[in-house]
Scaffold this motif. Structure first.
Motif, PDB file in Angstrom:
ATOM      1  N   ALA A   1       0.803  -1.225   0.000  1.00  0.00           N
ATOM      2  CA  ALA A   1       0.000   0.000   0.000  1.00  0.00           C
ATOM      3  C   ALA A   1       0.831   1.268   0.000  1.00  0.00           C
ATOM      4  N   ASP A   2       2.134   1.182   0.259  1.00  0.00           N
ATOM      5  CA  ASP A   2       2.975   2.376   0.189  1.00  0.00           C
ATOM      6  C   ASP A   2       3.898   2.353  -1.024  1.00  0.00           C
ATOM      7  N   ASP A   3       3.604   1.482  -1.999  1.00  0.00           N
ATOM      8  CA  ASP A   3       4.395   1.397  -3.224  1.00  0.00           C
ATOM      9  C   ASP A   3       3.554   1.799  -4.416  1.00  0.00           C
ATOM     10  N   ALA A   4       4.110   1.638  -5.615  1.00  0.00           N
ATOM     11  CA  ALA A   4       3.384   2.009  -6.832  1.00  0.00           C
ATOM     12  C   ALA A   4       3.837   1.131  -7.988  1.00  0.00           C
ATOM     13  N   LEU A   5       2.895   0.860  -8.882  1.00  0.00           N
ATOM     14  CA  LEU A   5       3.223   0.181 -10.128  1.00  0.00           C
ATOM     15  C   LEU A   5       3.670   1.200 -11.163  1.00  0.00           C
ATOM     16  N   ALA A   6       4.620   0.813 -12.001  1.00  0.00           N
ATOM     17  CA  ALA A   6       4.981   1.629 -13.147  1.00  0.00           C
ATOM     18  C   ALA A   6       3.823   1.603 -14.149  1.00  0.00           C
ATOM     19  N   PRO A   7       3.648   2.673 -14.934  1.00  0.00           N
ATOM     20  CA  PRO A   7       2.467   2.761 -15.818  1.00  0.00           C
ATOM     21  C   PRO A   7       2.302   1.593 -16.785  1.00  0.00           C
ATOM     22  N   GLU A   8       3.401   1.001 -17.231  1.00  0.00           N
ATOM     23  CA  GLU A   8       3.328  -0.080 -18.214  1.00  0.00           C
ATOM     24  C   GLU A   8       3.337  -1.467 -17.574  1.00  0.00           C
ATOM     25  N   ALA A   9       3.320  -1.532 -16.246  1.00  0.00           N
ATOM     26  CA  ALA A   9       3.551  -2.809 -15.562  1.00  0.00           C
ATOM     27  C   ALA A   9       2.589  -3.904 -16.007  1.00  0.00           C
ATOM     28  N   ALA A  10       1.301  -3.643 -15.942  1.00  0.00           N
ATOM     29  CA  ALA A  10       0.319  -4.681 -16.262  1.00  0.00           C
ATOM     30  C   ALA A  10       0.449  -5.131 -17.707  1.00  0.00           C
ATOM     31  N   ARG A  11       0.579  -4.172 -18.607  1.00  0.00           N
ATOM     32  CA  ARG A  11       0.614  -4.530 -20.027  1.00  0.00           C
ATOM     33  C   ARG A  11       1.833  -5.376 -20.364  1.00  0.00           C
ATOM     34  N   VAL A  12       3.020  -4.936 -19.954  1.00  0.00           N
ATOM     35  CA  VAL A  12       4.222  -5.667 -20.376  1.00  0.00           C
ATOM     36  C   VAL A  12       4.299  -7.042 -19.725  1.00  0.00           C
ATOM     37  N   MET A  13       3.851  -7.163 -18.478  1.00  0.00           N
ATOM     38  CA  MET A  13       3.946  -8.461 -17.817  1.00  0.00           C
ATOM     39  C   MET A  13       2.905  -9.437 -18.347  1.00  0.00           C
ATOM     40  N   LEU A  14       1.696  -8.942 -18.610  1.00  0.00           N
ATOM     41  CA  LEU A  14       0.686  -9.817 -19.199  1.00  0.00           C
ATOM     42  C   LEU A  14       1.081 -10.247 -20.604  1.00  0.00           C
TER      43      LEU A  14
ATOM     44  N   PHE B   1      21.920  14.677  -3.398  1.00  0.00           N
ATOM     45  CA  PHE B   1      22.759  15.087  -4.520  1.00  0.00           C
ATOM     46  C   PHE B   1      22.844  13.960  -5.547  1.00  0.00           C
ATOM     47  N   LYS B   2      23.029  12.736  -5.083  1.00  0.00           N
ATOM     48  CA  LYS B   2      23.074  11.601  -5.997  1.00  0.00           C
ATOM     49  C   LYS B   2      21.772  11.473  -6.778  1.00  0.00           C
ATOM     50  N   ALA B   3      20.644  11.730  -6.095  1.00  0.00           N
ATOM     51  CA  ALA B   3      19.340  11.620  -6.754  1.00  0.00           C
ATOM     52  C   ALA B   3      19.196  12.636  -7.880  1.00  0.00           C
ATOM     53  N   LEU B   4      19.734  13.845  -7.686  1.00  0.00           N
ATOM     54  CA  LEU B   4      19.646  14.875  -8.718  1.00  0.00           C
ATOM     55  C   LEU B   4      20.404  14.477  -9.975  1.00  0.00           C
ATOM     56  N   CYS B   5      21.427  13.657  -9.814  1.00  0.00           N
ATOM     57  CA  CYS B   5      22.274  13.268 -10.944  1.00  0.00           C
ATOM     58  C   CYS B   5      21.825  11.979 -11.610  1.00  0.00           C
ATOM     59  N   SER B   6      20.817  11.334 -11.065  1.00  0.00           N
ATOM     60  CA  SER B   6      20.425  10.015 -11.556  1.00  0.00           C
ATOM     61  C   SER B   6      19.137  10.071 -12.370  1.00  0.00           C
ATOM     62  N   PRO B   7      19.165   9.650 -13.643  1.00  0.00           N
ATOM     63  CA  PRO B   7      17.924   9.598 -14.427  1.00  0.00           C
ATOM     64  C   PRO B   7      16.874   8.698 -13.781  1.00  0.00           C
ATOM     65  N   ARG B   8      17.301   7.612 -13.168  1.00  0.00           N
ATOM     66  CA  ARG B   8      16.349   6.710 -12.526  1.00  0.00           C
ATOM     67  C   ARG B   8      15.656   7.397 -11.358  1.00  0.00           C
ATOM     68  N   SER B   9      16.406   8.162 -10.591  1.00  0.00           N
ATOM     69  CA  SER B   9      15.817   8.880  -9.465  1.00  0.00           C
ATOM     70  C   SER B   9      14.851   9.951  -9.943  1.00  0.00           C
ATOM     71  N   ARG B  10      15.223  10.646 -11.003  1.00  0.00           N
ATOM     72  CA  ARG B  10      14.317  11.682 -11.534  1.00  0.00           C
ATOM     73  C   ARG B  10      13.034  11.052 -12.064  1.00  0.00           C
ATOM     74  N   GLU B  11      13.136   9.874 -12.674  1.00  0.00           N
ATOM     75  CA  GLU B  11      11.942   9.189 -13.169  1.00  0.00           C
ATOM     76  C   GLU B  11      11.048   8.751 -12.015  1.00  0.00           C
TER      77      GLU B  11
ATOM     78  N   ARG C   1      10.834  10.110  -9.054  1.00  0.00           N
ATOM     79  CA  ARG C   1      10.208  11.316  -8.504  1.00  0.00           C
ATOM     80  C   ARG C   1       9.065  11.794  -9.399  1.00  0.00           C
ATOM     81  N   ARG C   2       9.285  11.774 -10.718  1.00  0.00           N
ATOM     82  CA  ARG C   2       8.245  12.239 -11.653  1.00  0.00           C
ATOM     83  C   ARG C   2       6.993  11.385 -11.527  1.00  0.00           C
ATOM     84  N   VAL C   3       7.158  10.059 -11.510  1.00  0.00           N
ATOM     85  CA  VAL C   3       6.001   9.161 -11.436  1.00  0.00           C
ATOM     86  C   VAL C   3       5.246   9.352 -10.126  1.00  0.00           C
ATOM     87  N   ILE C   4       5.962   9.391  -9.008  1.00  0.00           N
ATOM     88  CA  ILE C   4       5.293   9.512  -7.710  1.00  0.00           C
ATOM     89  C   ILE C   4       4.596  10.860  -7.592  1.00  0.00           C
ATOM     90  N   ARG C   5       5.244  11.921  -8.014  1.00  0.00           N
ATOM     91  CA  ARG C   5       4.609  13.244  -7.937  1.00  0.00           C
ATOM     92  C   ARG C   5       3.368  13.317  -8.815  1.00  0.00           C
TER      93      ARG C   5
END
Length: 392
Positions: free
Chosen positions: A90-103, A361-371, A373-377
């Motif tokens: 309940a405190d996590d999230a699925l990526a937008p494509e999760a259901a489609r790609v896994m199915l 600081f590491k998060a600001l430099c990481s594309p994965r971290s920015r992604e 943050r974008r999804v959760i926000r």
């Protein structure tokens, strides 16, 4: 098209539950049902789930008196009507494509289990890391796939619902009472029963690393974390498996049991080996009993490098402890356990300002971290728009 049932067990998770639900509603695959299994929450989790259920036909809110995560997961499976099922914390999230790609992978490969990749992120700093990533692969089998021998979580997988219902009288979790180690018992059960499974390359899950800790009191650590190793042994060494899963068991003991026993020792004993309390003395005796049950009947040769090669390496630290239990030598096991109490590692303070600043600081430099943050926000904004004053 296949339908995916997403079960969200929740107990007093009002702060994060809307994001989890929104991540399901934002899926690019439309054939999805969302079951919020409210395990006796006393906060506003029920109100939030009811609002979603009224506004979204794909959401159902089910309530039960508090019975624990295992019971909630089982109740969710009984209510599920999809072809496949997954469980979302309940405190996590699925990526937008999760259901489609896994199915898509499940249907393409005609397999009952599909694993996806996951991103672990910090709610405080949005620093991220990949969680044991795997390359895309089809028709794997557990005995021949060492990278999956320590599969400890259910939340990066989808499971064929008919497949689950053929095992253990339809109950998904072999030991639902465990507060720790429950997932790994389930995963060992399904992976050893499945003829094949597949892996998709996509990131399907965002795992929020804070808020996950379950009480690590000495009693919980012994009666749940240490006790579950015997349950894992029972599954992996079941006679029907004919010894095919000895190496996965030894890997789990070498890596996880050895780590956990080293953590248990300073919980129960002072550096000079004395019990910290009367209760700690009883728990130390319980550690001995669990160790005897876990290692009794195992072959010492299984822990040797000759046996474990080429997939695994031996763990010389565990071997004397394991040998003492295999020989029924309580005195030696007790002495080694007392020695471990003097070797407790120094914890790193991950709450310090320096540590937090470095991670940000590491998060600001990481594309994965920015992604992440974008999804959760984005999901938080959707939830605020939908719920208004009910949430935040």
């Amino acid at each position: 098209m296949s339908v995916l049932s997403v079960v969200i067990p929740t107990y007093n998770m009002e702060q994060w539950l809307p994001v989890a639900i929104e991540s399901c509603l934002a899926q690019t695959a439309c054939d999805i049902e969302i079951i919020v299994l409210n395990d006796g929450s006393t906060d506003r989790s029920g109100d939030i789930a009811e609002r979603y259920a009224r506004e979204e036909g794909r959401v159902r809110h089910l309530f039960q008196s508090n019975a624990g995560l295992g019971a909630a997961r089982q109740a969710g499976q009984r209510a599920a009507g999809g072809d496949f099922i997954t469980w979302l914390d309940a405190d996590d999230a699925l990526a937008p494509e999760a259901a489609r790609v896994m199915l898509d992978v499940a249907v393409r490969d005609n397999v009952p289990l599909v694993c996806g990749n996951a991103t672990v992120f910090s709610d405080k700093t949005f620093n991220t890391r990949r969680y044991f990533p795997h390359a895309a692969a089809s028709h794997l089998n557990f005995a021949g796939a060492p990278a999956y021998w320590k599969s400890k979580v259910v939340w990066r997988w989808i499971f064929s619902l008919p497949f689950l219902q053929t095992g253990r009288d339809g109950a998904p979790f072999p030991h639902p009472h465990f507060k720790l180690g429950q997932d790994v018992c389930f995963m060992y059960d399904v992976l050893t029963r499945a003829e094949a499974f597949s892996q998709c390359a996509a990131n399907v899950y965002f795992f929020r690393q804070e808020h996950k800790s379950i009480s690590s009191s000495p009693e919980v650590w012994v009666e749940h974390e240490l006790a579950q190793f015997a349950a894992a042994r029972e599954i992996l060494l079941a006679p029907r498996h004919e010894g095919r899963f000895i190496k996965p068991l030894i890997k789990y003991l070498n890596e996880n049991y050895w780590r956990d026993i080293k953590r248990a020792a300073p919980m129960l004993l002072t550096p000079d080996g004395a019990p910290r309390s009367t209760a700690a003395a009883c728990l130390a005796q319980r550690v001995e009993e669990l160790g005897l049950a876990l290692f009794s009947g195992l072959d010492p040769a299984w822990f040797s490098q000759d046996f474990l090669a080429p997939e695994l390496r031996a763990e010389p630290g565990l071997l004397p402890f394991a040998q003492a239990f295999m020989a029924g030598d309580r005195a030696t096991a007790r002495r080694i356990f007392a020695e471990l109490a003097r070797l407790s590692p120094r914890d790193i303070d991950k709450t310090s300002l320096f540590h937090t600043a470095r991670r940000r600081f590491k998060a600001l430099c990481s594309p994965r971290s920015r992604e992440a943050r974008r999804v959760i926000r984005y999901l938080e904004a959707r939830a605020r728009q939908r719920l208004g004053a009910i949430w935040r």
